[in-house]
Design a protein around this motif. Structure first.
Motif, mmCIF file in Angstrom:
data_model
loop_
_atom_site.group_PDB
_atom_site.id
_atom_site.type_symbol
_atom_site.label_atom_id
_atom_site.label_comp_id
_atom_site.label_asym_id
_atom_site.label_seq_id
_atom_site.Cartn_x
_atom_site.Cartn_y
_atom_site.Cartn_z
ATOM 1 N N UNK A 217 1.532 7.672 -4.710
ATOM 2 C CA UNK A 217 0.749 8.186 -5.829
ATOM 3 C C UNK A 217 -0.056 9.432 -5.456
ATOM 4 N N UNK A 218 -0.227 9.686 -4.159
ATOM 5 C CA UNK A 218 -0.925 10.923 -3.782
ATOM 6 C C UNK A 218 0.042 12.101 -3.701
ATOM 7 N N UNK B 291 -6.325 9.254 -7.224
ATOM 8 C CA UNK B 291 -5.798 7.890 -7.305
ATOM 9 C C UNK B 291 -6.635 7.020 -8.221
ATOM 10 N N UNK C 199 -2.090 17.569 -6.284
ATOM 11 C CA UNK C 199 -1.386 16.695 -5.346
ATOM 12 C C UNK C 199 -0.405 17.448 -4.451
ATOM 13 N N UNK D 267 -4.996 1.729 5.485
ATOM 14 C CA UNK D 267 -3.946 0.850 5.987
ATOM 15 C C UNK D 267 -2.736 1.694 6.308
ATOM 16 N N UNK E 80 0.244 6.029 -13.049
ATOM 17 C CA UNK E 80 0.213 6.706 -11.764
ATOM 18 C C UNK E 80 -1.183 6.747 -11.160
ATOM 19 N N UNK E 81 -1.996 5.753 -11.419
ATOM 20 C CA UNK E 81 -3.192 5.610 -10.602
ATOM 21 C C UNK E 81 -3.304 4.148 -10.213
ATOM 22 N N UNK E 82 -4.346 3.819 -9.531
ATOM 23 C CA UNK E 82 -4.395 2.473 -8.970
ATOM 24 C C UNK E 82 -5.019 1.452 -9.907
ATOM 25 N N UNK E 83 -5.508 1.928 -11.080
ATOM 26 C CA UNK E 83 -6.202 0.973 -11.940
ATOM 27 C C UNK E 83 -5.281 0.253 -12.915
ATOM 28 N N UNK F 45 0.810 -1.210 0.000
ATOM 29 C CA UNK F 45 0.000 0.000 0.000
ATOM 30 C C UNK F 45 0.844 1.260 0.000
ATOM 31 N N UNK G 127 0.331 3.393 -3.117
ATOM 32 C CA UNK G 127 -0.843 4.259 -3.049
ATOM 33 C C UNK G 127 -0.484 5.582 -2.387
ATOM 34 N N UNK H 21 0.529 2.848 5.668
ATOM 35 C CA UNK H 21 1.307 2.611 4.456
ATOM 36 C C UNK H 21 2.562 3.457 4.406
#
Ligand code: ATP
Ligand code: MG
Lengths: 364, 248
Positions: free
Chosen positions: A206-207, B61, B84, B93, A361-364, A200, A203, B95
């Motif tokens: 990525x923010x 995201x 951002x 979680x 750069x996204x989660x998909x 994680x 993630x 992280x």
């Protein structure tokens, strides 16, 4: 650049903190060179030959002396007749059989090419190839010498040019460089990125305002250094422990190692972009790097002994071209490889472009 | 429908018809939101209601399937890069990096936000004592108690002084004292003008929020101040409000 450095520094901290993995990454190449080098060195030095001397002449004894005096071969058995050859090979009592037929000395004297028969146990293809080359070379040299002494006869050239003593570490060390670079760079980077995805932490990154290029650069930089360190370890160990020559320029070698590292990193990044879990990434990385760079590169099995389709497949493997280059630099001192360079550059370009594009750069 | 982004004075978070579909399943179903600056906005809902998915869209995201959103004055999507720089995110979680020390985690996140090492040092020196982490700088993050980890994650998310903080269940699984301390930090941020967008399953925490929305099956089914919600549903506690709204 600040961001790239921050990522690289963090990655380096991971590497340094994980002492066990670091030890593996540094000691594995050392151990591999020593083990493979020594094992193959030994194996060849003690090439067991079964001898059937039907001629029993001065010339035939001379040939056998030449064969064994090199220190690579021993006559482990003197055979009585041709029927004894096959069982001996089958049972593995010797790896090769040399048959000197009746009339060998006479033919030599007349300046004809003296027929010899060499039978090699082909079940271990790599050793067999080396053994048969070796016997060929000794016999051809001996033919030439005796032929020259009797001032007649066509002089057959030995087939093996650039590894005239058939010193196997000379062949193994370049292969190991390719293998280790692929493994360290591709395997470790794909693990490093997949782990972030699983934990994680990706993630979280990525923010932040990090771009894909910055992320990729920062992530791979430490592994470039680690790969280069490994290459240096292998080459130096090869040189110091087995006297592997360095005929060419270190700079040229370093440049090609760097190119190959880029390719390996591209492979690692591509795997991590596709892999759904750490385990998948590891298996994929091993399949995609170890197998091709060992089996489909001419490292373990000579390309010449492969069927054509397989040989074509080998041409698609970066390791194949890298091996040609690094062997030529080490053994021949060559420094210009237009074809191989083009092939590697193309592969690198395709792989890295694909890798950066797939690193979203996204989660998909 | 189009949103006019107002870099100053506009709402901190604005969403219109924001939707996320995973295949046929709609996780977030056309939600509308408007959160003014400096507010502590509570984002409630049962497990699987779509809170995390909505926050992920607001942070850039996940790509919305439909609708638009605007955060800190920037449109989500086209202006994600600039957006951002001005948001902080703490995921559900933990992280951060377990194998790095507190200090190394802080330095890393400072670095990826583009802060110089000197600036990171300055901010860490000011921030870590407030998070009660000053003595643990050299400790591996993985060895910290959960409450400390959560404060460290908050610290890493606000090192770059974001305008909007998204906190996804920041206090899950810790004792009331640790939660209380965490909320003190949230109040501090809010007082400094930072908008805090926070999800929680604790109803006492819902009481601390300026306004609260309750999500169910991807929709926002209630949105008001805690007092307003209690009045509207004639319930005495947020717990009862939640049960009434989500259960119906
Ligand atoms: N990447 C995904 N692909 C498919 N379905 C997903 C994905 N992410 C979330 N979902 C589904 O979307 C729904 C909403 O999930 P989400 O995590 O947003 O809920 P939540 O409100 O945060 O719940 P919780 O309180 O448990 O954290 C869930 O049913 C979840 O299974
Ligand atoms: Mg959630």
């Amino acid at each position: 650049m600040k961001r790239v450095l921050a990522i690289a520094r963090k990655e380096l901290a991971h590497i340094l903190r994980d002492r066990r993995s670091l030890a593996v990454a540094l000691l594995m190449p050392l151990a591999m060179v020593l083990l493979y080098g020594a094992a193959i060195d030994m194996e060849l030095r003690l090439l067991h030959v079964g001898l059937l001397d039907e001629d029993c002449s001065e010339a035939s004894r001379e040939l056998v002396r030449a064969l064994t005096s090199s220190g690579f071969a021993v006559v482990s058995e003197r055979l009585e007749n041709r029927a004894a050859v096959e069982p001996g090979l089958r049972q593995g009592r010797f790896l090769a059989a040399l048959i000197i037929p009746t009339g060998f000395a006479r033919q030599l004297e007349r300046g004809e090419r003296a027929p010899l028969q060499i039978l090699v146990d082909g079940s271990d293809a790599a050793t067999a190839a080396i053994a048969s080359h070796y016997l060929d070379a000794v016999v051809a040299l001996e033919n030439a010498r005796q032929g020259a002494a009797s001032a007649a006869g066509p002089v057959p050239r030995p087939r093996v040019w650039f590894n005239p003593q058939l010193r196997s570490p000379d062949f193994v060390v370049p292969g190991l460089v390719a293998l280790i670079l692929m493994m360290v760079c591709a395997l470790l980077t794909s693990i490093a990125i997949t782990r972030e995805r699983e934990n994680g932490t990706l993630e979280q990154i990525l923010t932040t305002p990090v771009t894909p290029i910055q992320m990729v650069l920062g992530k791979v930089l430490p592994y470039v250094a680690l790969g280069a360190l490994d290459a240096a370890i292998i080459l130096l160990t090869g040189k110091l422990a087995f006297g592997v020559p360095m005929a060419g320029s270190w700079w040229v070698l370093a440049a090609y190692c760097l190119l190959f590292i880029m390719i390996a990193l591209g492979v690692g990044l591509l795997i991590s972009a596709r892999a759904s879990s750490l385990r998948v990434a590891m298996i994929a990385a091993i399949l995609a790097t170890m197998l091709p760079s060992m089996i489909l590169s001419g490292f373990v099995f000579p390309l010449a002994s492969m069927p054509v389709p397989l040989r074509l497949l080998c041409q698609l493997m970066p390791a194949t071209h890298f091996l040609v280059i690094i062997r030529s630099i080490l053994l021949k001192g060559q420094s210009w490889f237009p074809l191989q360079t083009l092939a590697l550059a193309l592969m690198g370009f395709v792989l890295i472009t694909a890798a950066v594009r797939s690193f979203r750069l996204d989660l998909e | 429908m189009s949103i006019v982004a107002l870099p100053t004075g506009g709402p901190a978070v604005l969403a219109r018809g924001l939707t996320k579909r995973f295949g046929k399943f709609t996780a977030v179903d056309a939600i509308d939101l408007e959160v003014p600056r400096g507010e502590i906005f509570g984002f409630l809902g049962a497990n699987g209601a779509g809170k995390t998915t909505a926050i992920r869209m607001l942070c850039g995201l996940l790509k919305p399937s439909a609708g638009e959103a605007c955060v800190a004055g920037y449109r989500v999507g086209p202006e994600s890069e600039r957006l951002k720089r001005h948001i902080g995110y703490m995921s559900q979680r933990f992280s951060l990096y377990d194998d790095l020390t507190v200090r190394e985690n802080v330095a890393f996140f400072g670095g990826v936000y583009g802060l110089s090492p000197r600036r990171v040092d300055e901010r860490a020196a000011a921030l870590l004592p407030r998070l009660d982490l000053a003595r643990d700088q050299g400790r591996l993050a993985g060895s910290l108690p959960l409450g400390y980890k959560q404060r460290l994650a908050l610290g890493c998310a606000m090192l770059h002084k974001p305008r909007v903080l998204f906190l996804d269940e920041p206090t899950g699984g810790v004792d009331p004292l640790a939660r209380r301390r965490f909320w003190d930090l949230i109040y501090e941020q809010s007082a400094a003008g930072v908008t805090v967008f926070v999800t929680t399953h604790y109803m006492d925490e819902a009481e601390y929020c300026g306004r609260v929305s309750i999500m169910a099956q991807g929709r926002i089914v209630a949105l008001d101040t805690p007092a307003g919600l209690k009045r509207g549903t004639s319930r005495r506690s947020m717990q009862d409000v939640f049960l009434a709204v989500v259960g119906s």
